[in-house]
Structure formats: structure tokens, C-alpha cells
Design an enzyme around this catalytic site. Structure first.
Site, PDB file in Angstrom:
ATOM      1  CG  PHE A  63      -1.936   0.960   1.397  1.00 15.36           C
ATOM      2  CD1 PHE A  63      -3.212   0.699   0.900  1.00 15.36           C
ATOM      3  CD2 PHE A  63      -1.724   2.154   2.076  1.00 15.36           C
ATOM      4  CE1 PHE A  63      -4.250   1.616   1.061  1.00 15.36           C
ATOM      5  CE2 PHE A  63      -2.757   3.070   2.244  1.00 15.36           C
ATOM      6  CZ  PHE A  63      -4.025   2.801   1.739  1.00 15.36           C
ATOM      7  N   PRO A  82       8.649  11.221  -0.333  1.00  8.60           N
ATOM      8  CG  PRO A  82      10.541  11.154  -1.700  1.00  8.60           C
ATOM      9  CD  PRO A  82       9.079  10.794  -1.675  1.00  8.60           C
ATOM     10  N   GLY A 139      17.037  -4.248  34.520  1.00  8.26           N
ATOM     11  CA  GLY A 139      18.212  -3.420  34.837  1.00  8.26           C
ATOM     12  C   GLY A 139      19.094  -3.273  33.604  1.00  8.26           C
ATOM     13  CD  GLU A 157      -0.752   0.877   8.746  1.00 10.62           C
ATOM     14  OE1 GLU A 157      -1.960   0.856   8.972  1.00 10.62           O
ATOM     15  OE2 GLU A 157      -0.132  -0.038   8.190  1.00 10.62           O
TER      16      GLU A 157
END
Ligand SMILES: Cc1cc2nc3c(=O)[nH]c(=O)nc-3n(C[C@H](O)[C@H](O)[C@H](O)COP(=O)(O)OP(=O)(O)OC[C@H]3O[C@@H](n4cnc5c(N)ncnc54)[C@H](O)[C@@H]3O)c2cc1C
Length: 381
Positions: A122, A127, A338, A362
Site C-alpha cells: 500500500f 519523500p 536493569g 500508519e
């Protein structure tokens, strides 16, 4: 209201859990290291119909509904997030075709994808933008009975696999975005090297370059200028996949935390003896349950969408909560570990890197909140 699973739901969940434990867990570290899903895993997923869980059998699907999909995805993601991400992006594309496609388009493109012979994509992001359809720069020029597509698509999941891609481009006939069904690797289609992303390895992200790609006019999805509605509703369905992927991550982080707390010794007793560690275990349990029921509910809502706007709100609020919760639970689990939790040898370090992806995809978290607020305010008018 009924919080009991049906026989079918339990069956799908159990089948995915068995596959995940038997086949995904043993290769999860390899997938993370090599950023590649082994072929036999893809074959196994296909054999169990895991590429087409929610869709009707007439289009090659398993007919398991989105409720079955979320249950299966949680188990897959718990074992290997990159595989879940691959299925999630694939299903985003198929859900858009399922809603907006013609009968011919559904038969032609969904059937091989549901059977896992193809993996779908999809492609919206470019850019210049990932959130704003008005800034789309990819063009579709009508010439005779075809559209000629030119442009660059950024960060596209599964662009490296053959199959259909729903590609958004500004259509010169209307000046608005439309969706096109493009067969990946057709003439003029090429891809970048995979992006070196921080987590969810195995699910690959690539840029797509479209150079004079010729698409038959009949491959327009949903009609001219339907890009925005396809994007909105498609992405709402996509959030079902992203939420269930994050849910599996929450479960994995929670289990790693409990395991470490009961195994790590301090003065001859496990660190789970400390109340501070117990409080963290409780926080993880509470957060997992809240995320779980919200995600399952979204799966049920996705089975019967009557009002796309109301569904967009439910999908946005679920995705935001569950993805943010994965970051929280991974962080709490790291606290239990830790400094060991910061070492790449420990699974929780990988889970944390996976976790911080969810809120950014999304639709970034802020955009989700704007959707929730926008629909809420409109409902009061
Ligand atoms: C793992 C992964 C998988 C992906 N898969 C796909 C894919 O398959 N297909 C695809 O098309 N894309 C995909 N993407 C891209 C992703 O969906 C986008 O990057 C994302 O939607 C955000 O777009 P952006 O990065 O351009 O951010 P921008 O849209 O530039 O946003 C940047 C910041 O500006 C803020 N902002 C932007 N616009 C507004 C506004 N109007 N109001 C308020 N704040 C605003 C945002 O909140 C955010 O904080 C993927 C990305 C990743 C990391």
C-alpha cells in the site's frame, strides 16, 4: 456483551500460537539479524491461510473475520514482529481492495495474495509527506485507455515482493489523488535497497521508483478522485493490523519481564520478592489487559463497518493506545531487567526497538489524536 471466545476464534488463535511457537520462535533471532523472513516460513504461513484470514473464501481468504485476524496476529507478533508487520501491511492493501475493488479486481488481485503466492503493498508515503494527501507529488496522466504513473514512494512495506500495490497518485483528469492497482515489478517499477530501520526486522521497507509505469484504466481503484476515502478507510483497517502487532509485542515484553523477575536471583531468592518488581509486574498485566480488549473490540468492529468516520475514530484511538502501551510495557520490562535489558543479547532490547516504531506509522500518534478529537466534536454537532 460477551467476552467469551467462539469455537472458531479459539481455533484460529490456537493454530497461530502453535505455528508461532513451533516455527517462528526458533528463527526469530535469525530474522532479526538477517532482516529476512526464510522462504519456508512464508510457505508455512500460506499453508495455514495466514495471509488471508479476514477475507471471504471466494477471494482466496480463510473467512476468519477481523476478530480471528487480531487473535492470530497477536500470537505471530509475540514470536516474530517482522512477520506480523509483513502481514499487517499486506492486509492493509487487501482490505482497501476488498472494500473498494470491483468483483474482477478482487478475484484477480486478492486471490493469489490471500493464498500467499503474492505479498501486497500500500504505497502512499512520499519523500515530501507521510501525513498530508494534498502534498502528493506522484502523477497519473491519462493517455488513451491507460494511466502513466511517475513519482517516488517512500518507506513502502513489502515493495520487494511480487504482487499488487495500491499506489496513490494525483490524477490529471481531476487534479485529485486516485488509487491505482499496480503489479509490482512491471516495466518502469524499481526499488531502492531496504532501509536500515531500527526494529521489526524481516518486514522490509523500500522506496519505489515509478518511471512511466503504464496502468490500464480499469485498474483504477474505486473510481476517479477516490484516493482520499481509500486512504482513510484503508488505513483504518491497517490500524487493526498495527494494533494487533503491538499487542503481541506487549505480551512478549510482559512475559520477558516476568521470566526475568522469577529467574534473576538476589541473595538466594528471585528479584520478584521485591515489592517494586511486583508493582511493575502488576503494571504490565494491567496494561496488557487494557490493550488486549481494546484490540479485540476493534477486530469485531472491523467485521461490520457501517460508518467509516466512526470506525476511523475507533481505529485511531485503539492504535494510539496500544502502540503507546507497547512502548510503556517494554520500558517497564527493561526496568525489571536493569542494565541487562539494554544489552542486545536480551530479547527485551529488541522488543523496545520494535516498540518505538508503532506510534510513528500508519499515521503518527498526533494525527490519530486529531482524528479522535475531530470525529468526537463532529458527533456533538
Ligand atoms: C515500519 C514502517 C512501515 C511503513 N510502511 C508504509 C507503507 O507500507 N506504506 C506507506 O505509504 N508508508 C509506510 N510507512 C511510512 C509511514 O506511514 C509515514 O512515515 C508516517 O505516516 C509518517 O509520515 P512522515 O514520516 O512523512 O511524517 P510527517 O507527516 O512529516 O510528520 C512529521 C511530524 O509532523 C507532525 N505533523 C504532520 N502533519 C501534521 C498536521 N497536519 N497536524 C499536526 N501535526 C502534523 C506529525 O505529528 C509528526 O510529528 C512506513 C513507515 C515505517 C517506519
Amino acid at each position: 456483551m460477551n467476552f467469551t471466545f467462539t469455537k472458531e476464534q479459539l481455533m484460529i488463535q490456537q493454530m497461530a500460537k502453535e505455528f508461532a511457537e513451533k516455527y517462528l520462535e526458533p528463527v526469530a533471532e535469525q530474522v532479526d539479524r538477517e532482516n529476512k523472513i526464510p522462504d519456508e516460513i512464508l510457505k508455512g504461513l500460506a499453508e495455514l491461510d495466514l495471509f488471508g484470514i479476514p477475507y471471504a473464501e471466494e477471494y482466496g481468504g480463510a473467512g476468519g473475520g477481523y476478530d480471528g485476524y487480531v487473535l492470530a496476529m497477536e500470537q505471530i507478533s509475540r514470536a516474530c514482529s517482522g512477520v506480523a508487520m509483513t502481514i499487517s501491511a499486506h492486509s492493509l492493501s487487501l482490505s482497501a481492495i476488498n472494500v473498494f475493488g470491483t468483483e474482477e479486481q478482487k478475484k484477480k488481485y486478492m486471490t493469489p495474495a490471500c493464498k500467499g503466492e503474492h505479498i501486497a503493498s500500500f504505497a502512499f508515503t512520499e519523500p515530501q509527506t507521510g501525513s498530508d494527501p494534498k502534498q502528493l507529488a506522484t502523477t497519473a496522466k491519462k493517455v488513451g485507455n491507460e494511466y502513466i504513473l511517475n513519482g517516488t514512494k517512500r518507506f513502502i512495506s513489502n515493495a520487494n515482493w511480487p504482487g499488487v500495490a495500491v499506489i496513490f497518485a494525483v490524477d490529471d483528469q481531476t487534479g485529485k489523488p486516485s488509487g491505482f492497482l499496480v503489479e509490482k515489478f512491471c516495466e518502469g517499477y524499481s526499488i531502492s535497497e531496504p532501509w536500515d530501520k531500527i526494529g521489526m526486522h524481516g518486514g522490509q521497507l523500500l522506496d519505489i521508483y515509478l518511471k512511466d509505469v503504464r496502468v490500464p484504466a480499469e485498474n483504477m481503484l474505486g473510481g476517479p478522485s477516490m484516493g482520499y476515502p481509500i486512504l482513510q478507510l484503508g488505513i483504518s483497517f491497517g490500524k487493526v493490523g498495527v494494533s494487533s502487532t503491538a499487542l503481541g509485542g506487549i505480551l512478549a515484553a510482559y512475559e520477558e519481564g516476568v521470566k526475568y523477575a522469577t529467574e534473576k536471583m538476589h541473595r538466594d531468592a528471585p528479584i520478584s520478592k521485591f515489592q517494586a518488581v511486583q508493582l511493575r509486574i502488576a503494571d504490565m498485566a494491567i496494561k496488557y489487559e487494557a490493550a488486549r480488549w481494546l484490540t479485540y473490540r476493534l477486530g469485531c468492529l472491523a467485521n461490520n463497518v457501517k460508518d467509516p468516520r466512526a470506525f476511523a475514530k475507533e481505529a485511531a484511538l485503539t492504535k494510539t493506545f496500544v502502540c503507546d502501551t507497547m512502548v510503556d510495557v517494554a520500558r517497564i520490562s527493561i526496568d525489571i531487567h536493569g542494565s541487562y535489558g539494554l544489552m542486545n543479547d536480551y530479547k527485551i532490547a529488541k522488543i523496545y526497538k520494535d516498540a518505538i516504531i508503532g506510534p510513528e506509522i500508519e499515521g503518527v500518534a498526533d494525527m490519530q489524536k486529531l482524528i479522535v478529537a475531530g470525529v468526537t466534536l463532529a458527533e456533538r454537532k
